[in-house]
Design a protein around this motif. Structure first.
Motif, PDB file in Angstrom:
ATOM      1  N   GLU A   1     -68.916 125.458  86.169  1.00  6.93           N
ATOM      2  CA  GLU A   1     -68.921 125.695  84.719  1.00  6.93           C
ATOM      3  C   GLU A   1     -67.492 125.791  84.181  1.00  6.93           C
ATOM      4  O   GLU A   1     -67.142 125.150  83.187  1.00  6.93           O
ATOM      5  CB  GLU A   1     -69.690 126.975  84.430  1.00  6.93           C
ATOM      6  CG  GLU A   1     -69.725 127.367  82.986  1.00  6.93           C
ATOM      7  CD  GLU A   1     -70.431 128.701  82.758  1.00  6.93           C
ATOM      8  OE1 GLU A   1     -70.423 129.154  81.605  1.00  6.93           O
ATOM      9  OE2 GLU A   1     -70.976 129.284  83.713  1.00  6.93           O
TER      10      GLU A   1
ATOM     11  N   GLU B   1     -81.524 128.583  79.318  1.00  6.51           N
ATOM     12  CA  GLU B   1     -80.537 128.593  78.235  1.00  6.51           C
ATOM     13  C   GLU B   1     -79.216 127.993  78.687  1.00  6.51           C
ATOM     14  O   GLU B   1     -78.582 127.241  77.961  1.00  6.51           O
ATOM     15  CB  GLU B   1     -80.312 130.022  77.731  1.00  6.51           C
ATOM     16  CG  GLU B   1     -81.483 130.593  76.974  1.00  6.51           C
ATOM     17  CD  GLU B   1     -81.254 132.038  76.562  1.00  6.51           C
ATOM     18  OE1 GLU B   1     -80.125 132.548  76.737  1.00  6.51           O
ATOM     19  OE2 GLU B   1     -82.212 132.649  76.062  1.00  6.51           O
ATOM     20  N   GLN B   2     -78.817 128.339  79.899  1.00  3.85           N
ATOM     21  CA  GLN B   2     -77.558 127.819  80.423  1.00  3.85           C
ATOM     22  C   GLN B   2     -77.675 126.318  80.680  1.00  3.85           C
ATOM     23  O   GLN B   2     -76.747 125.559  80.363  1.00  3.85           O
ATOM     24  CB  GLN B   2     -77.182 128.561  81.699  1.00  3.85           C
ATOM     25  CG  GLN B   2     -75.734 128.442  82.057  1.00  3.85           C
ATOM     26  CD  GLN B   2     -75.369 129.346  83.222  1.00  3.85           C
ATOM     27  OE1 GLN B   2     -76.198 129.641  84.082  1.00  3.85           O
ATOM     28  NE2 GLN B   2     -74.128 129.775  83.262  1.00  3.85           N
ATOM     29  N   ARG B   3     -78.800 125.875  81.203  1.00  2.73           N
ATOM     30  CA  ARG B   3     -79.002 124.435  81.412  1.00  2.73           C
ATOM     31  C   ARG B   3     -78.922 123.684  80.089  1.00  2.73           C
ATOM     32  O   ARG B   3     -78.332 122.618  80.003  1.00  2.73           O
ATOM     33  CB  ARG B   3     -80.355 124.178  82.076  1.00  2.73           C
ATOM     34  CG  ARG B   3     -80.378 124.485  83.533  1.00  2.73           C
ATOM     35  CD  ARG B   3     -81.656 123.940  84.169  1.00  2.73           C
ATOM     36  NE  ARG B   3     -81.819 124.489  85.479  1.00  2.73           N
ATOM     37  CZ  ARG B   3     -82.768 125.351  85.834  1.00  2.73           C
ATOM     38  NH1 ARG B   3     -83.685 125.725  84.980  1.00  2.73           N
ATOM     39  NH2 ARG B   3     -82.817 125.821  87.055  1.00  2.73           N
TER      40      ARG B   3
ATOM     41  N   ARG C   1     -70.664 129.035  88.829  1.00  4.63           N
ATOM     42  CA  ARG C   1     -69.630 129.531  87.911  1.00  4.63           C
ATOM     43  C   ARG C   1     -68.369 128.690  88.016  1.00  4.63           C
ATOM     44  O   ARG C   1     -67.747 128.361  87.004  1.00  4.63           O
ATOM     45  CB  ARG C   1     -69.327 131.001  88.215  1.00  4.63           C
ATOM     46  CG  ARG C   1     -68.166 131.579  87.445  1.00  4.63           C
ATOM     47  CD  ARG C   1     -68.421 131.679  85.971  1.00  4.63           C
ATOM     48  NE  ARG C   1     -67.255 132.281  85.318  1.00  4.63           N
ATOM     49  CZ  ARG C   1     -66.923 132.085  84.078  1.00  4.63           C
ATOM     50  NH1 ARG C   1     -67.679 131.340  83.302  1.00  4.63           N
ATOM     51  NH2 ARG C   1     -65.850 132.654  83.562  1.00  4.63           N
TER      52      ARG C   1
ATOM     53  N   SER D   1     -77.772 126.066  88.030  1.00  4.81           N
ATOM     54  CA  SER D   1     -78.103 127.140  87.101  1.00  4.81           C
ATOM     55  C   SER D   1     -79.549 127.581  87.257  1.00  4.81           C
ATOM     56  O   SER D   1     -80.445 126.769  87.447  1.00  4.81           O
ATOM     57  CB  SER D   1     -77.870 126.673  85.664  1.00  4.81           C
ATOM     58  OG  SER D   1     -78.309 127.656  84.772  1.00  4.81           O
TER      59      SER D   1
ATOM     60  N   SER E   1     -80.887 129.500  84.794  1.00  4.96           N
ATOM     61  CA  SER E   1     -81.255 129.888  83.442  1.00  4.96           C
ATOM     62  C   SER E   1     -81.517 128.656  82.578  1.00  4.96           C
ATOM     63  O   SER E   1     -80.689 127.738  82.518  1.00  4.96           O
ATOM     64  CB  SER E   1     -80.116 130.717  82.836  1.00  4.96           C
ATOM     65  OG  SER E   1     -80.169 130.734  81.443  1.00  4.96           O
TER      66      SER E   1
ATOM     67  N   GLU F   1     -77.286 124.577  77.463  1.00  9.49           N
ATOM     68  CA  GLU F   1     -75.887 124.556  77.036  1.00  9.49           C
ATOM     69  C   GLU F   1     -75.113 123.460  77.768  1.00  9.49           C
ATOM     70  O   GLU F   1     -74.294 122.765  77.163  1.00  9.49           O
ATOM     71  CB  GLU F   1     -75.226 125.918  77.262  1.00  9.49           C
ATOM     72  CG  GLU F   1     -73.792 125.988  76.789  1.00  9.49           C
ATOM     73  CD  GLU F   1     -73.610 125.648  75.325  1.00  9.49           C
ATOM     74  OE1 GLU F   1     -72.587 124.999  75.001  1.00  9.49           O
ATOM     75  OE2 GLU F   1     -74.471 126.008  74.499  1.00  9.49           O
TER      76      GLU F   1
END
Length: 142
Positions: A67, A97-99, A64, A93, A95, A101
């Protein structure tokens, strides 16, 4: 010999207490950083996130922090720092989806700096399940 055992016992007790205090302090520091971030106090939040990175040996808050710090670096035009933070956030990460992004944010940095071949390389490394419209948009910029 007896006095050595006392010193060893004291050392163990102090280090155990220190570990517990650091953990509690990190929890509070992270909550403070998040509150400052959401309140728009970005300078204070940035300093606190960096302090957390220094002390977070268990990597509980590292993802976090990376990020958020990437976002701050992008806002300030510090693209090399942003790429470093995004790289670390990507690997921390859990996730997909987060990767993805984070990869799109890297593409954005490469486009903004005119590094078109790097942007295309990043696009072509994405999973086939990536947002096809967004991929097409970024390909169009390149």
């Amino acid at each position: 010999m007896h006095w050595k055992m006392k010193w060893i016992g004291l050392f163990i007790a102090v280090t155990s207490i220190w570990g517990s205090l650091v953990s509690q302090t990190l929890d509070r520091a992270f909550a403070f950083a998040e509150a400052q971030h959401h309140a728009g106090q970005f300078e204070t939040a940035e300093k606190t996130y960096k302090r957390i990175l220094y002390f977070d040996q268990d990597n509980r808050y590292r993802g976090r922090c990376m990020e958020v710090l990437a976002g701050y670096a992008l806002q300030q035009g510090k693209y090399v720092d942003a790429l470093n933070y995004l790289d670390q956030a990507y690997f921390l990460s859990g996730s997909d989806e987060q990767r993805q992004e984070f990869q799109f944010q890297r593409v954005r940095v490469f486009i903004e700096t005119g590094a078109w071949p790097k942007a295309l390389a990043e696009i072509y490394q994405m999973d086939s399940e990536a947002d096809s419209r967004r991929v097409a948009l970024y390909e169009g910029y390149c």
